[in-house]
Design a protein around this motif. Structure first.
Motif, PDB file in Angstrom:
ATOM      1  N   GLN A 263      43.054  46.685  44.915  1.00 36.98           N
ATOM      2  CA  GLN A 263      42.350  45.588  44.272  1.00 36.98           C
ATOM      3  C   GLN A 263      43.101  44.270  44.411  1.00 36.98           C
ATOM      4  OE1 GLN A 263      40.782  45.073  39.947  1.00 36.98           O
ATOM      5  NE2 GLN A 263      40.810  47.256  40.423  1.00 36.98           N
TER       6      GLN A 263
ATOM      7  N   ARG B 191      46.853  37.784  40.956  1.00 39.24           N
ATOM      8  CA  ARG B 191      46.091  37.013  41.960  1.00 39.24           C
ATOM      9  C   ARG B 191      46.301  35.517  41.742  1.00 39.24           C
ATOM     10  NH1 ARG B 191      45.583  39.074  46.351  1.00 39.24           N
ATOM     11  NH2 ARG B 191      45.146  36.884  46.717  1.00 39.24           N
TER      12      ARG B 191
ATOM     13  N   LEU C 109      46.172  42.146  36.633  1.00 35.91           N
ATOM     14  CA  LEU C 109      45.856  42.025  38.057  1.00 35.91           C
ATOM     15  C   LEU C 109      45.319  40.624  38.355  1.00 35.91           C
ATOM     16  CD1 LEU C 109      44.217  45.482  38.893  1.00 35.91           C
ATOM     17  CD2 LEU C 109      46.591  44.737  39.180  1.00 35.91           C
ATOM     18  N   HIS C 110      44.517  40.145  37.436  1.00 35.23           N
ATOM     19  CA  HIS C 110      43.993  38.785  37.582  1.00 35.23           C
ATOM     20  C   HIS C 110      45.138  37.772  37.608  1.00 35.23           C
ATOM     21  CE1 HIS C 110      41.466  35.307  37.102  1.00 35.23           C
ATOM     22  NE2 HIS C 110      42.123  34.955  36.000  1.00 35.23           N
TER      23      HIS C 110
ATOM     24  N   SER D 148      41.390  47.264  30.263  1.00 31.99           N
ATOM     25  CA  SER D 148      41.116  45.828  30.210  1.00 31.99           C
ATOM     26  C   SER D 148      42.399  45.030  30.390  1.00 31.99           C
ATOM     27  CB  SER D 148      40.418  45.469  28.899  1.00 31.99           C
ATOM     28  OG  SER D 148      41.370  45.282  27.881  1.00 31.99           O
ATOM     29  N   GLN D 149      43.489  45.572  29.871  1.00 29.52           N
ATOM     30  CA  GLN D 149      44.757  44.863  30.028  1.00 29.52           C
ATOM     31  C   GLN D 149      45.224  44.901  31.478  1.00 29.52           C
ATOM     32  OE1 GLN D 149      47.570  46.285  27.218  1.00 29.52           O
ATOM     33  NE2 GLN D 149      46.343  45.631  25.471  1.00 29.52           N
TER      34      GLN D 149
ATOM     35  N   ALA E 212      43.255  44.919  34.077  1.00 31.15           N
ATOM     36  CA  ALA E 212      42.441  43.917  34.757  1.00 31.15           C
ATOM     37  C   ALA E 212      43.015  42.528  34.522  1.00 31.15           C
ATOM     38  CB  ALA E 212      41.005  43.995  34.249  1.00 31.15           C
ATOM     39  N   GLN E 213      43.429  42.302  33.298  1.00 31.98           N
ATOM     40  CA  GLN E 213      43.991  41.010  32.931  1.00 31.98           C
ATOM     41  C   GLN E 213      45.256  40.717  33.749  1.00 31.98           C
ATOM     42  OE1 GLN E 213      44.422  41.112  28.664  1.00 31.98           O
ATOM     43  NE2 GLN E 213      46.169  39.760  28.779  1.00 31.98           N
TER      44      GLN E 213
END
Ligand SMILES: Nc1ncnc2c1ncn2[C@@H]1O[C@H](COP(=O)(O)OP(=O)(O)O)[C@@H](O)[C@H]1O
Ligand SMILES: [Mg+2]
Lengths: 277, 414
Positions: free
Chosen positions: A232, A211, A207-208, A201-202, A204-205
């Motif tokens: 990704q 972006r 990577l977000h 989850s971290q 993903a955080q």
């Protein structure tokens, strides 16, 4: 040592770029031309060409020892290149110290993040750049700006910006280190293995967050070992193999197996636009 | 990709008001939790001594205890500048002796300088000594532990040389009134009240103003009630101190009022806390102590601030040296060799970490009072000096253990 200034792209790898443009005046935010780096007899970088456009995420991939860290350290002013040129917004620049890089607007987030665990988030965000009023630290303006930056970046997981950084999770720490670069109005953010130590989850955080930086118009260079993350998050991919930049181009030109092939062998028949040196 | 949240975390908005009582209580203690064990320990010590000796809590003895504490507190604060960096100065005991000797010799023996020249020179000497040691440590990249250990021996030798050289038989008595009054003089009853009321009012105003500014900027604040409770506690302590200091504690003559040494300690405490919490220099000292490499990469001139901390250690030690000379009524070539231990112990017992990055000036106040309590109480109930040493050693050991355990359990954090 000396590269003819008029002919920065002496090698062939530039064919891989999506903007074949004129070689004389690189238009990318950052352009590396023919950069080499020797450590004694070891050639860590060999005639590397790389374009980093603004508003895009460029993933720098390669095996251990390929020269990824050396390349970003040359850009960040930690190592002086043994040869070659660096162009910033089309002008040649000489980056001798980390301070030079920072002054241009290049921020580097290293793997160890360089945060002070005993200081809180605001204090870390402003470390070395504190605002003062009549010589006294202006905590309120720093705290407000920190909250603003974090919310701009949609970093919504920290409970309080007055929390000590030592109490944060790995992803939050990474976010703070990145937010610090953003707050300094950097135009290029370089990240060395930002997700290496993180859980799902971290990751993903983060990577977000990466972006988000690109969406805000910044150039981003990300070093990563994790090809899932790379596909990704990246707009462009650049592959280093034993100090050579063997391939670069839009992420659409690559797939997982061609990327692995390039990393491990330095060549791949499946990437149309890539050319082995 | 949409915003990703960790499941167990709260919104930043939840900071504002809606908070459970429990988390409010936790926030109230935030930053102060490290002090809880030592405050409980102090209360236990006080209770024990009071049971064993009914005069322990008399106004006279409490004043005396504070007087004993003033030097420990100052030396503790001197040490905190360096402990925050993860450094230490083992020479402060004899640097104190050097400062005292310089002040006394300049004022009393051959020179008869006025106090307002001699005292600054003494401060200059102590500051110079620790700055020089700091310079050696930084330039030659030597451990402060070793360099200041050498300093300890060197300045002990220099002190003996200086004092014996005056030909007064190993001690130089001080006759200057101002020096004498630093510890032995008292404010009048009226000015004791004025001083303490002023301190309480200023601190309360400062706290309210800071709270107001955060509130009007829309930043998270502690609940008002916490602020009011803090101010109330402050006011009660102020009144209690005034009543203690203003009670007649003389045996044959009337003796009342706050000793000068107390406002001197207050001033150094206020100045030191200001530098540490309100200025860039203070921020950088914490940063260097927390992560030197991060501080360096943030563009901080690390060595400049390390040297500054060494200088501030010397300056604070200089103030202690003046109180020391005042208390001793001069200077001798045979000063208490455990002064440096009290210095480090005051800081560490109060909660400042030996590992750098964690601590504040008020820790020296708590630690200094604890040490003074042990000394004062043990002497009152007739315990011998060896027992006092051993008791202090155990308290120090306990404090260091707590420091180390706290560090291990929380990773870092204040
Ligand atoms: N400071 C250094 N001194 C000597 N050799 C180095 C140094 N840094 C890197 N190298 C060498 O340069 C090559 C590239 O290293 P590096 O850039 O760290 O690779 P990567 O980050 O891609 O794993 C390796 O062969 C490494 O041993
Ligand atoms: Mg590397």
């Amino acid at each position: 040592m000396t590269n003819a200034p008029g002919s920065p792209s002496t090698g062939t790898p530039s064919d891989g770029r999506d903007d074949p443009g004129d070689p004389g005046a690189p238009s990318a935010l950052l352009a590396v031309r023919g950069v080499s780096k020797y450590f004694g007899a070891v050639q860590a970088l060999e005639n590397v060409d790389l374009d980093v456009p603004a508003g895009q995420v460029t993933a720098l991939i390669g095996d251990n020892g390929a020269g990824k860290s050396t390349l970003i350290k040359a850009i960040a002013g930690i190592y002086a290149p043994s040869g070659g040129q660096i162009f910033w917004k089309g002008h040649e620049v000489h980056i001798h110290t980390p301070h030079d890089a920072e002054a241009l607007g290049i921020a580097t987030v290293y793997q160890d993040l360089a945060l002070c665990d005993n200081l809180d988030i605001v204090q870390n965000m402003y470390l070395g750049h504190e605002s003062t009023k009549a010589g006294v630290l202006d905590e309120i303006s720093m705290e407000l700006a920190t909250k603003q930056t974090l919310s701009d970046l949609s970093v919504s997981t920290v409970k309080s910006v007055r929390q000590v950084v030592g109490s944060l999770s790995g992803g939050q720490r990474q976010a703070i280190a990145v937010a610090r670069a953003v707050m300094r109005e950097s135009q290029l953010v370089i990240m060395d293995e930002p997700t290496a130590a993180l859980g799902v989850s971290q990751t993903a955080q983060v990577l977000h967050l990466i972006r988000t930086l690109a969406q805000r118009g910044m150039g981003v260079i990300v070093i990563s070992h994790n090809l899932n993350d790379v596909f990704q998050v990246a707009d462009r991919i650049a592959v280093l193999y034993l100090g050579n930049l063997v391939s670069s181009g839009p992420v659409a030109n690559y797939d997982m197996s061609s990327a692995v092939e390039l990393i491990t062998t330095g060549e791949s028949v499946r990437v149309a636009s890539s050319v082995a040196p | 990709m949409t915003s990703v949240r960790e499941n167990d975390e709260l919104d930043p908005d939840s900071l504002s008001e809606a908070h459970s009582w429990w988390s409010q209580l936790r926030r109230l203690w935030q930053g102060d939790v490290g002090m809880v064990p030592i405050v409980i320990g102090l209360a236990a010590l006080v209770a024990y001594f009071q049971v064993r000796s009914p005069v322990f809590l008399s106004a006279g003895n409490i004043t005396n205890l504070f007087m004993q504490a003033t030097i420990f507190v100052l030396l503790g604060m001197a040490e905190i500048w360096l402990l925050l960096l993860g450094e230490i100065d083992l020479s402060v005991g004899y640097v104190t002796g050097m400062g005292a000797a310089v002040a006394v010799i300049l004022m009393d023996v051959q020179f008869h300088w006025p106090w307002f020249l001699a005292m600054p020179v003494a401060l200059l000497v102590t500051t110079g000594i620790t700055t020089l040691q700091g310079f050696i440590i930084i330039r030659l990249r030597l451990p402060s532990f070793i360099v200041t250990l050498a300093g300890l021996l060197f300045w002990e030798g220099m002190l003996i040389y200086l004092v014996d050289d005056q030909g007064t038989g190993g001690t130089i008595p001080a006759t200057n009134r101002v020096l004498y009054n630093l510890v032995n003089g008292n404010l009048s009853v009226f000015f004791t009240w004025v001083f303490l009321v002023a301190i309480v009012v200023l601190m309360a105003l400062g706290m309210f103003r800071a709270d107001q500014r955060r509130r009007s900027s829309g930043l998270a604040t502690r609940p008002r009630i916490v602020l009011i409770m803090k101010v109330a506690a402050l006011a009660i302590s102020g009144v209690a101190l005034a009543m203690i200091f203003d009670a007649d504690r003389g045996t044959f003559i009337v003796l009342r009022g706050m000793p000068w040494a107390i406002p001197i300690d207050f001033a150094i405490l206020a100045a030191g806390s200001f530098v540490l919490t309100k200025t860039k220099a203070g921020r950088y000292i914490y940063a260097i102590g927390g992560n030197t490499e991060a501080a360096r990469r943030a563009g901080i001139a690390v060595n400049r601030y390390r040297l500054l901390a060494f200088a501030l250690t010397g300056l604070t030690t200089g103030v202690a040296s003046l109180l020391y000379a005042s208390r001793l009524g001069g200077i001798s070539d045979n000063i208490d060799s455990s002064l440096v231990l009290y210095a480090v112990a005051s800081a560490v017992i109060g909660g400042t970490s030996l590992f750098g990055g964690r601590g504040k000036m008020t820790h020296a106040v708590i630690g200094g009072v604890v040490i003074a309590t042990i000394y004062n109480g043990m002497a009152l109930i007739g315990m011998s000096a060896p027992t006092q040493y051993m008791a202090t050693a155990l308290v120090l050991l306990a404090a260091v253990t707590i420091d180390s355990l706290a560090r291990r359990s929380t990773g870092e954090g204040r």
